[in-house]
Write an enzyme that holds these catalytic residues in place. Sequence first.
Site, PDB file in Angstrom:
ATOM      1  N   TYR A 106      48.705  49.120  40.793  1.00  0.00           N
ATOM      2  CA  TYR A 106      49.145  47.881  41.426  1.00  0.00           C
ATOM      3  C   TYR A 106      47.942  46.951  41.440  1.00  0.00           C
ATOM      4  CZ  TYR A 106      53.514  49.979  42.944  1.00  0.00           C
ATOM      5  OH  TYR A 106      54.756  50.566  42.972  1.00  0.00           O
ATOM      6  N   CYS A 107      47.979  45.936  40.606  1.00  0.00           N
ATOM      7  CA  CYS A 107      46.900  44.968  40.446  1.00  0.00           C
ATOM      8  C   CYS A 107      47.264  43.757  41.313  1.00  0.00           C
ATOM      9  CB  CYS A 107      46.796  44.610  38.967  1.00  0.00           C
ATOM     10  SG  CYS A 107      45.459  43.499  38.568  1.00  0.00           S
TER      11      CYS A 107
END
EC number: 1.8.4.12
Length: 144
Positions: A116-117
């Site tokens: 999850y960026c």
Amino acid sequence: MKETKEELRQRIGEEAYQVTQNAATERAFTGKYDEFFEDGIYVDVVSGEPLFSSKDKYNSGCGWPAFTQPINNRMVTNHEDNSFGMHRVEVRSRQAQSHLGHVFNDGPQDRGGLRYCINSAALQFIPVAELDEKGYGEYKKLFD
């Protein structure tokens, strides 16, 4: 009474407003939480909904905070994003529908394989020591 767009912009700041409301992306390696690794949780800067735990944060080298998973999968929603000629999966907070960033399948395989960026500007950090006073006491168990 619902907050107006201008009131929201004033409360969270211009960069956070552009990221969360207009799906902007902060420049890589500029966000305050990219190289930040204190114990606590990250909440939506707009609504305060709990999103990610420092226990799931890691240094991916991508230039944005990276997490292997949300605190609870029900806290975020995924949406197809074909902007800029790319095929990506956008991540939004469930309650406020704030744009948070994107999720990719190149994360640590031993922790589920997801990355999850997330834009720092979309987040507010709540340290473990302040979880009770800020109304997030139920999340202290993550750090036992």
